[in-house]
Design a protein around this motif. Sequence first.
Motif, PDB file in Angstrom:
ATOM      1  N   UNK A  65      10.338  -5.367  22.454  1.00  0.00           N
ATOM      2  CA  UNK A  65       9.318  -5.123  23.483  1.00  0.00           C
ATOM      3  C   UNK A  65       8.399  -3.958  23.129  1.00  0.00           C
ATOM      4  N   UNK A  66       8.147  -3.805  21.843  1.00  0.00           N
ATOM      5  CA  UNK A  66       7.205  -2.801  21.364  1.00  0.00           C
ATOM      6  C   UNK A  66       5.946  -3.487  20.861  1.00  0.00           C
ATOM      7  N   UNK A  67       4.877  -2.723  20.794  1.00  0.00           N
ATOM      8  CA  UNK A  67       3.609  -3.271  20.295  1.00  0.00           C
ATOM      9  C   UNK A  67       3.681  -3.469  18.785  1.00  0.00           C
ATOM     10  N   UNK A  68       2.893  -4.408  18.216  1.00  0.00           N
ATOM     11  CA  UNK A  68       2.854  -4.567  16.770  1.00  0.00           C
ATOM     12  C   UNK A  68       2.297  -3.322  16.097  1.00  0.00           C
ATOM     13  N   UNK A  69       2.468  -3.219  14.802  1.00  0.00           N
ATOM     14  CA  UNK A  69       2.084  -2.016  14.070  1.00  0.00           C
ATOM     15  C   UNK A  69       0.575  -1.821  14.016  1.00  0.00           C
ATOM     16  N   UNK A  70      -0.194  -2.906  14.006  1.00  0.00           N
ATOM     17  CA  UNK A  70      -1.644  -2.780  13.933  1.00  0.00           C
ATOM     18  C   UNK A  70      -2.096  -2.222  12.598  1.00  0.00           C
ATOM     19  N   UNK A  71      -3.154  -1.411  12.608  1.00  0.00           N
ATOM     20  CA  UNK A  71      -3.682  -0.795  11.383  1.00  0.00           C
ATOM     21  C   UNK A  71      -2.630   0.154  10.829  1.00  0.00           C
ATOM     22  N   UNK A  72      -2.095  -0.160   9.647  1.00  0.00           N
ATOM     23  CA  UNK A  72      -0.893   0.531   9.174  1.00  0.00           C
ATOM     24  C   UNK A  72      -1.146   1.657   8.184  1.00  0.00           C
ATOM     25  N   UNK A  73      -2.364   1.842   7.689  1.00  0.00           N
ATOM     26  CA  UNK A  73      -2.553   2.803   6.598  1.00  0.00           C
ATOM     27  C   UNK A  73      -2.112   4.222   6.926  1.00  0.00           C
ATOM     28  N   UNK A  74      -2.469   4.783   8.085  1.00  0.00           N
ATOM     29  CA  UNK A  74      -1.968   6.136   8.378  1.00  0.00           C
ATOM     30  C   UNK A  74      -0.437   6.198   8.396  1.00  0.00           C
ATOM     31  N   UNK A  75       0.201   5.125   8.840  1.00  0.00           N
ATOM     32  CA  UNK A  75       1.661   5.057   8.864  1.00  0.00           C
ATOM     33  C   UNK A  75       2.225   4.979   7.451  1.00  0.00           C
ATOM     34  N   UNK A  76       1.540   4.213   6.574  1.00  0.00           N
ATOM     35  CA  UNK A  76       2.018   4.062   5.200  1.00  0.00           C
ATOM     36  C   UNK A  76       2.109   5.399   4.482  1.00  0.00           C
ATOM     37  N   UNK A  77       1.060   6.205   4.660  1.00  0.00           N
ATOM     38  CA  UNK A  77       0.985   7.456   3.905  1.00  0.00           C
ATOM     39  C   UNK A  77       1.752   8.598   4.565  1.00  0.00           C
ATOM     40  N   UNK A  78       2.452   8.306   5.648  1.00  0.00           N
ATOM     41  CA  UNK A  78       3.249   9.338   6.312  1.00  0.00           C
ATOM     42  C   UNK A  78       4.678   8.846   6.487  1.00  0.00           C
ATOM     43  N   UNK A  79       5.000   8.321   7.640  1.00  0.00           N
ATOM     44  CA  UNK A  79       6.369   7.938   7.983  1.00  0.00           C
ATOM     45  C   UNK A  79       6.966   6.923   7.025  1.00  0.00           C
ATOM     46  N   UNK A  80       6.153   5.946   6.585  1.00  0.00           N
ATOM     47  CA  UNK A  80       6.691   4.849   5.777  1.00  0.00           C
ATOM     48  C   UNK A  80       6.632   5.093   4.266  1.00  0.00           C
ATOM     49  N   UNK A  81       6.127   6.215   3.830  1.00  0.00           N
ATOM     50  CA  UNK A  81       5.926   6.415   2.388  1.00  0.00           C
ATOM     51  C   UNK A  81       7.222   6.334   1.591  1.00  0.00           C
ATOM     52  N   UNK A  82       8.352   6.672   2.236  1.00  0.00           N
ATOM     53  CA  UNK A  82       9.638   6.600   1.526  1.00  0.00           C
ATOM     54  C   UNK A  82      10.250   5.197   1.585  1.00  0.00           C
ATOM     55  N   UNK A  83       9.559   4.250   2.218  1.00  0.00           N
ATOM     56  CA  UNK A  83      10.075   2.893   2.322  1.00  0.00           C
ATOM     57  C   UNK A  83       9.596   1.975   1.210  1.00  0.00           C
ATOM     58  N   UNK A  84       9.072   2.575   0.132  1.00  0.00           N
ATOM     59  CA  UNK A  84       8.573   1.790  -0.994  1.00  0.00           C
ATOM     60  C   UNK A  84       9.239   2.228  -2.282  1.00  0.00           C
ATOM     61  N   UNK A  85       9.411   1.267  -3.171  1.00  0.00           N
ATOM     62  CA  UNK A  85       9.948   1.575  -4.492  1.00  0.00           C
ATOM     63  C   UNK A  85       8.806   2.072  -5.362  1.00  0.00           C
ATOM     64  N   UNK A  86       8.891   3.306  -5.799  1.00  0.00           N
ATOM     65  CA  UNK A  86       7.820   3.910  -6.573  1.00  0.00           C
ATOM     66  C   UNK A  86       7.728   3.252  -7.950  1.00  0.00           C
ATOM     67  N   UNK A  87       6.526   2.836  -8.330  1.00  0.00           N
ATOM     68  CA  UNK A  87       6.295   2.218  -9.638  1.00  0.00           C
ATOM     69  C   UNK A  87       5.661   3.270 -10.529  1.00  0.00           C
ATOM     70  N   UNK A  88       6.301   3.594 -11.636  1.00  0.00           N
ATOM     71  CA  UNK A  88       5.842   4.708 -12.474  1.00  0.00           C
ATOM     72  C   UNK A  88       5.453   4.292 -13.880  1.00  0.00           C
ATOM     73  N   UNK A  89       5.502   2.999 -14.174  1.00  0.00           N
ATOM     74  CA  UNK A  89       5.144   2.527 -15.512  1.00  0.00           C
ATOM     75  C   UNK A  89       4.011   1.518 -15.419  1.00  0.00           C
ATOM     76  N   UNK A  90       3.168   1.509 -16.454  1.00  0.00           N
ATOM     77  CA  UNK A  90       2.076   0.542 -16.518  1.00  0.00           C
ATOM     78  C   UNK A  90       0.729   1.179 -16.226  1.00  0.00           C
ATOM     79  N   UNK A  91      -0.334   0.418 -16.432  1.00  0.00           N
ATOM     80  CA  UNK A  91      -1.695   0.910 -16.218  1.00  0.00           C
ATOM     81  C   UNK A  91      -2.615  -0.272 -15.972  1.00  0.00           C
TER      82      UNK A  91
END
Length: 612
Positions: free
Chosen positions: A550-576
Amino acid sequence: MLWSLPLLWACFAPATLTALASPGKPLSRRWADVAEVHSWNEIPRGWKVLSSAPPDYPLNMRIGLKQYGMDELIENLLEISDPTHPRYTQHLTKEEANAFKAPHKDASQAVDEWLAFHDINLSSADRTPSGDWISITIPVSQAEALLNTEYHLYEHLSSGEQVIRTLRYSLPRELHAHVDVVAPTTYFGTLKSMKATSFLLPNVDPVSVGDYVAQAASEKHSAGAASENNPGAVLPSCNNTITPACLRALYKTYDYTPASTDKNALGVVGYLNEFANKMDHQMFFKTFRADVPATNAAGFETVLVNGGQDDQSKPGVEANLDIQYTTGISYPTPNTYYSVGGSPPFQPDSFTTKNTNEPYLDFIEFIYKQDKIPQTLSTSYGDDEQTVPRDYAERVCKEFAAIGSRGVSIFFSSGDSGVGGGACTTNDGTNRTTFQPSFPASCPYVTTVGATVHINPEVAIPFSGGGFSNYFAAPAYQGDAVSNYLWDYGTRNKGMFNRSGRAYPDVSAQGVAYQVVVRGMVTPVGGTSASTPTVASIFALLNDHRISQNKAPLGFINPLLYSTLSSGFTDITQGSNPGCGTDGFSAARGWDPVTGLGTPDFQKLLKLIEGL
């Protein structure tokens, strides 16, 4: 029949002190003082001029009035997208957003008086509910008088598509404070010239149905007890062949069952007469989602937009890729494929009123009128940013912000040319070699997705589009992450990109060797077109979870990505992502302009959104 050859564009009269008036009508001083809105220095690359435009040919013209409350709408968007703000996810209603989008009454009055002066019947004008767009159908000769310009017929060299456009247009100075953009004018990006960010992989062997089933069984058997204890284990074959099972295991959605399928939805936006085929979809599910009962495998609805079609005899690779993988990951979440039309082929004797070829505007106008919009939208198309007139790009980007304000997460692919394909020269007359950002990927109000390859570890793939916008400034939400990258990057490729521009991609996912069923045959496909629906599907599942509580959808997620959710991704450190004769950018710890913040870990993301 060819019309008379035009003058060279360099011979156009400068739009300064005089404007064209309707034939036989004295010039009004009020509307005579004009100034240029946008112009090209040369015919956009990939196009050639054929003739003058037929003077009586009808143009369906859109006039975008400045949205009086747009700055305030964007302030609201950033507040409701900030997980630390008290108003987080208090999305705007359609009516509230329309109120922000409405033009000032002075703007509406001035534009109406201008149109009336040119003998345009205002009662025949079509206006959006908020009044920020006015659509009129007028002959080319009248459009030329309105905009102090000359229209010509142009042909796209590779596709043969023909459109009526101009290389420059002007407006009365009084209207510059009231009008953002007029279309069609100088934007040459059309349905057939847009780039679908996917491609076939002829050097990759497709998986046959029998071989896939046998191989999967063999891998699970050889894994033994480990497989039984870890049903979400990523099978070795995923290093070379991507299927829904690979993605669901790799990004850890395999054991999540959607619970809000009566409220949550996911939309895929398709162009280029790309049709999503239901028989192929059923075969895809039978092969790659055998756990789903056959009676449920039809799995998506097709909605036609602005003359879009649904020709089931012509399945599209892009359309099938998108819808097969959004449904393959998000099942049983309802999915909708939007088949966006545009214009029929140009015909001098045609009197169609739909010859706009403005794909983004066509879809935006349609979707914004809907009372209910899918909480997640995925689109896998784009243009080089410099080929899109700045006034057009800025208005379209604001429209995405307005859609996001209603609680919609919008995903776009980052492109398949690294930091830029071809010669990478500017089109401003200087022919400088620079990196070439993509649009709408560069819009700060959409979430942009890059691509990776391989497993254990995933690495950036060279074609993954990424870089910095020349049109849009870096938004505050990504300031720290981007600054850290640029500090480490130093002065490499100095002058090749705008260090203060909006940086992208934001996130990434696998982008090679997706197994797609097309005409009953399994076909390997790659591109950020593959990674984008994958990420969109994962966030559709996160929306499902929130809605089930019963919560609202996330909507525009970019501010959330770069703050609260930034640790929810597997960091990619190889390649170009090399290009433009350079080594481009490199993947690095933290955010980078090849893979963004990295690839999603659904289980981590699920925990991170629990407290929101």
